[in-house]
Design a protein around this motif. Structure first.
Motif, PDB file in Angstrom:
ATOM      1  N   GLY A  31      -4.894   2.496   6.596  1.00  0.00           N
ATOM      2  CA  GLY A  31      -5.639   3.536   5.886  1.00  0.00           C
ATOM      3  C   GLY A  31      -6.145   3.074   4.533  1.00  0.00           C
ATOM      4  N   LEU A  32      -5.277   2.413   3.770  1.00  0.00           N
ATOM      5  CA  LEU A  32      -5.686   1.893   2.463  1.00  0.00           C
ATOM      6  C   LEU A  32      -6.755   0.818   2.594  1.00  0.00           C
ATOM      7  N   GLY A  33      -6.618  -0.028   3.616  1.00  0.00           N
ATOM      8  CA  GLY A  33      -7.605  -1.082   3.839  1.00  0.00           C
ATOM      9  C   GLY A  33      -8.992  -0.519   4.086  1.00  0.00           C
ATOM     10  N   ILE A  34      -9.057   0.540   4.896  1.00  0.00           N
ATOM     11  CA  ILE A  34     -10.339   1.210   5.143  1.00  0.00           C
ATOM     12  C   ILE A  34     -10.866   1.829   3.851  1.00  0.00           C
ATOM     13  N   PHE A  35      -9.999   2.521   3.144  1.00  0.00           N
ATOM     14  CA  PHE A  35     -10.394   3.278   1.958  1.00  0.00           C
ATOM     15  C   PHE A  35     -10.882   2.357   0.840  1.00  0.00           C
ATOM     16  N   MET A  36     -10.103   1.347   0.524  1.00  0.00           N
ATOM     17  CA  MET A  36     -10.403   0.529  -0.645  1.00  0.00           C
ATOM     18  C   MET A  36     -11.590  -0.396  -0.453  1.00  0.00           C
ATOM     19  N   ILE A  37     -11.895  -0.751   0.804  1.00  0.00           N
ATOM     20  CA  ILE A  37     -13.006  -1.677   1.039  1.00  0.00           C
ATOM     21  C   ILE A  37     -14.356  -1.032   0.735  1.00  0.00           C
ATOM     22  N   VAL A  38     -14.421   0.315   0.798  1.00  0.00           N
ATOM     23  CA  VAL A  38     -15.710   0.976   0.607  1.00  0.00           C
ATOM     24  C   VAL A  38     -15.728   1.951  -0.567  1.00  0.00           C
ATOM     25  N   TYR A  39     -14.590   2.187  -1.219  1.00  0.00           N
ATOM     26  CA  TYR A  39     -14.578   3.217  -2.260  1.00  0.00           C
ATOM     27  C   TYR A  39     -15.486   2.870  -3.440  1.00  0.00           C
ATOM     28  N   ASN A  40     -15.529   1.603  -3.818  1.00  0.00           N
ATOM     29  CA  ASN A  40     -16.440   1.201  -4.891  1.00  0.00           C
ATOM     30  C   ASN A  40     -17.892   1.509  -4.534  1.00  0.00           C
ATOM     31  N   PHE A  41     -18.222   1.333  -3.245  1.00  0.00           N
ATOM     32  CA  PHE A  41     -19.587   1.639  -2.802  1.00  0.00           C
ATOM     33  C   PHE A  41     -19.859   3.143  -2.853  1.00  0.00           C
ATOM     34  N   TYR A  42     -18.827   3.944  -2.610  1.00  0.00           N
ATOM     35  CA  TYR A  42     -18.977   5.407  -2.680  1.00  0.00           C
ATOM     36  C   TYR A  42     -19.364   5.830  -4.091  1.00  0.00           C
ATOM     37  N   ILE A  43     -18.673   5.270  -5.087  1.00  0.00           N
ATOM     38  CA  ILE A  43     -18.998   5.583  -6.484  1.00  0.00           C
ATOM     39  C   ILE A  43     -20.424   5.158  -6.800  1.00  0.00           C
ATOM     40  N   ARG A  44     -20.814   4.008  -6.293  1.00  0.00           N
ATOM     41  CA  ARG A  44     -22.175   3.508  -6.531  1.00  0.00           C
ATOM     42  C   ARG A  44     -23.210   4.403  -5.849  1.00  0.00           C
ATOM     43  N   VAL A 154      -6.031  -6.241   7.191  1.00  0.00           N
ATOM     44  CA  VAL A 154      -7.092  -6.905   7.945  1.00  0.00           C
ATOM     45  C   VAL A 154      -7.802  -5.889   8.835  1.00  0.00           C
ATOM     46  N   VAL A 155      -7.009  -5.156   9.595  1.00  0.00           N
ATOM     47  CA  VAL A 155      -7.568  -4.139  10.483  1.00  0.00           C
ATOM     48  C   VAL A 155      -8.345  -3.100   9.682  1.00  0.00           C
ATOM     49  N   GLY A 156      -7.756  -2.649   8.567  1.00  0.00           N
ATOM     50  CA  GLY A 156      -8.410  -1.649   7.743  1.00  0.00           C
ATOM     51  C   GLY A 156      -9.718  -2.129   7.149  1.00  0.00           C
ATOM     52  N   ASN A 157      -9.723  -3.354   6.614  1.00  0.00           N
ATOM     53  CA  ASN A 157     -10.950  -3.905   6.040  1.00  0.00           C
ATOM     54  C   ASN A 157     -12.058  -4.040   7.076  1.00  0.00           C
ATOM     55  N   LEU A 158     -11.691  -4.532   8.266  1.00  0.00           N
ATOM     56  CA  LEU A 158     -12.685  -4.665   9.336  1.00  0.00           C
ATOM     57  C   LEU A 158     -13.250  -3.310   9.734  1.00  0.00           C
ATOM     58  N   LEU A 184     -12.773   9.322   4.757  1.00  0.00           N
ATOM     59  CA  LEU A 184     -11.983  10.387   5.368  1.00  0.00           C
ATOM     60  C   LEU A 184     -11.132   9.854   6.518  1.00  0.00           C
ATOM     61  N   ILE A 185     -11.707   8.960   7.313  1.00  0.00           N
ATOM     62  CA  ILE A 185     -10.946   8.356   8.416  1.00  0.00           C
ATOM     63  C   ILE A 185      -9.778   7.544   7.867  1.00  0.00           C
ATOM     64  N   GLY A 186     -10.034   6.754   6.828  1.00  0.00           N
ATOM     65  CA  GLY A 186      -8.963   5.971   6.213  1.00  0.00           C
ATOM     66  C   GLY A 186      -7.866   6.853   5.654  1.00  0.00           C
ATOM     67  N   SER A 187      -8.261   7.967   5.031  1.00  0.00           N
ATOM     68  CA  SER A 187      -7.281   8.890   4.450  1.00  0.00           C
ATOM     69  C   SER A 187      -6.398   9.510   5.527  1.00  0.00           C
ATOM     70  N   ILE A 188      -6.996   9.875   6.644  1.00  0.00           N
ATOM     71  CA  ILE A 188      -6.239  10.505   7.735  1.00  0.00           C
ATOM     72  C   ILE A 188      -5.250   9.509   8.344  1.00  0.00           C
ATOM     73  N   ILE A 189      -5.697   8.268   8.565  1.00  0.00           N
ATOM     74  CA  ILE A 189      -4.790   7.249   9.112  1.00  0.00           C
ATOM     75  C   ILE A 189      -3.623   7.015   8.159  1.00  0.00           C
ATOM     76  N   PHE A 190      -3.917   6.949   6.873  1.00  0.00           N
ATOM     77  CA  PHE A 190      -2.846   6.799   5.875  1.00  0.00           C
ATOM     78  C   PHE A 190      -1.857   7.950   5.984  1.00  0.00           C
ATOM     79  N   PHE A 191      -2.361   9.163   6.073  1.00  0.00           N
ATOM     80  CA  PHE A 191      -1.502  10.347   6.104  1.00  0.00           C
ATOM     81  C   PHE A 191      -0.597  10.364   7.334  1.00  0.00           C
TER      82      PHE A 191
END
Length: 423
Positions: A31-44, A154-158, A184-191
């Protein structure tokens, strides 16, 4: 293949708490891997400047730095399980909020609160594993723990890069919504990681819960323990400052300098986690040959030339190669350092020592985030990143030198025994 089978067999022999904690680690790190790989882009994509990205990292890291010591003490007193449940629960909730909010003030507040919640997780994992494992199995267990963490990333980043590009190009969503759905998908997997955590049981404590408090820090702490904790913290603060300059913004580095797609960035960063996982497993073998202190220093120093390649190259592939080797070598030392600290520190202080280490590291991220993005804005996407990578290399070199001078001749007993068995 046979080694992998032997490891799987030995893993099945671990108690149920360890097995469940590995499941928690896998889900939360994906979940964190998914979230963190794109969060900077979300802010942008929301239209904010790069300095806002730095502020987001700073707020979360500052919150963690403030809370880590109290959280570590609470972890020692109230138990690891309760603290980790609270951490996973509230981190997951505020990851969802961070995926939905657009107003800058709400984004900053949610980042700060999620940093507090993450601190509960940071201070419990390593001490809990140390308590429910034996000294003989701790080195390998820590290495596998960090390796599994990297593998899940690795899985999360991919998934993070691929999902974002799929929503954008295949389904025709806007850039903001493509990133938002991925978050949102990353957050749900984390949860979902909370469910195996709820199945764990609190192991009997070996010490009284009220054995330590800040009030009695200088009087009740066993002799030499405060100095030992400070020595570990001094090395970590230098690493934290260096790491805070570059690691949170690697996705922006590849996007800005080489104009690469989200999927390509996700692939490169996930490969970095994969090679790190392999390096962490190899780490104990290096320790048996040269000892724990030298292993840490060798791994960290070998990473520096690759960092400089990433800093100054104009080639995407050379930058990716430099990043992969730097990532693997530098991070492979982490489980060795954690194992050293957990073996040397008194049982009553494991949570406190781990929280101090995490706190000073978070201070580095909190203070360097805005600095890094300001340098990039001032000097551009080539020289700006070259400067921050170079500063990081100097800080890493200083930390490695200090670590060797501070700890030489103080190899842990378990590593010394392991070395004798192979000599």
């Amino acid at each position: 293949m046979m080694k992998n089978l032997r490891w799987l067999q030995s893993f099945k022999q671990y108690n149920r708490n360890i097995q469940l904690l590995f499941m928690v680690n896998i889900l939360t790190q994906i979940g964190l891997g998914i979230f963190m790989i794109v969060y900077n882009f979300y802010i942008r994509e929301l239209g904010y400047s790069e300095t806002v990205n730095g502020s987001m990292i700073a707020m979360a890291s500052l919150a963690a730095a403030i809370v880590l010591i109290p959280a570590g003490i609470l972890s020692d007193k109230l138990g690891r399980r309760r603290m980790m449940i609270y951490g996973v629960l509230f981190t997951g909730i505020f990851m969802l909020f961070r995926s939905i909010f657009e107003l800058q003030s709400l984004l900053l507040i949610s980042s700060f609160i999620s940093g507090i919640a993450m601190a509960f997780i940071q201070v419990t994992g390593v001490p809990w594993l140390a308590e429910i494992s034996t000294k003989s199995e701790r080195v390998k267990l820590f290495s596998y723990h960090f390796a599994v963490m990297m593998g899940a990333n690795v899985v999360g980043n991919l998934l993070g890069g691929t999902l974002t590009d799929s929503f954008l190009h295949l389904f025709g969503l806007s850039p903001v919504w493509s990133v938002r759905l991925t978050l949102l998908i990353g957050s749900i997997i984390f949860f979902i990681g909370i469910f195996p955590l709820l199945k764990t049981t609190e192991t009997p404590r070996k010490v009284e819960k009220a054995s330590f408090s800040l009030k009695g820090l200088f009087t009740s702490m066993p002799k030499g323990q405060l100095k030992l904790i400070i020595m570990f913290a001094a090395a970590q603060v230098l690493i934290g400052f260096g790491s805070g300059l570059v690691i949170p913004y690697l996705n922006l580095y590849f996007a800005d300098r080489f104009d690469t797609s989200n999927s390509s960035i996700g692939l490169v960063l996930s490969l970095g986690q994969a090679v790190t996982a392999v390096a962490m497993i190899i780490g104990p073998a290096l320790v048996r040959r040269v000892g724990d202190i030298r292993a840490v220093v060798i791994l960290q120093l070998l990473s520096l030339p690759f960092m400089m390649i990433t800093a100054f190259t104009h080639s995407f592939w050379l930058a990716a190669l430099g990043f992969l080797f730097r990532q693997a070598l530098m991070n492979a030392a982490n489980p060795i350092i954690s194992s050293m600290m957990m073996e040397k520190v008194d049982d009553r202080l494991k949570g406190f020592a781990n929280s101090i280490s995490q706190m000073v590291f978070s201070l580095g991220w909190a203070s360097m985030g805005p600095v890094s993005m300001t340098i990039v804005l001032m000097y551009g996407e080539y020289w700006g990143y070259a400067i921050v990578f170079s500063i990081t290399a100097v800080l890493y070199l200083t930390s490695s030198t200090y670590f060797y001078l501070a700890f030489r001749g103080k190899s842990t007993a378990s590593y010394q025994k392991a070395r004798l068995k192979t000599s």
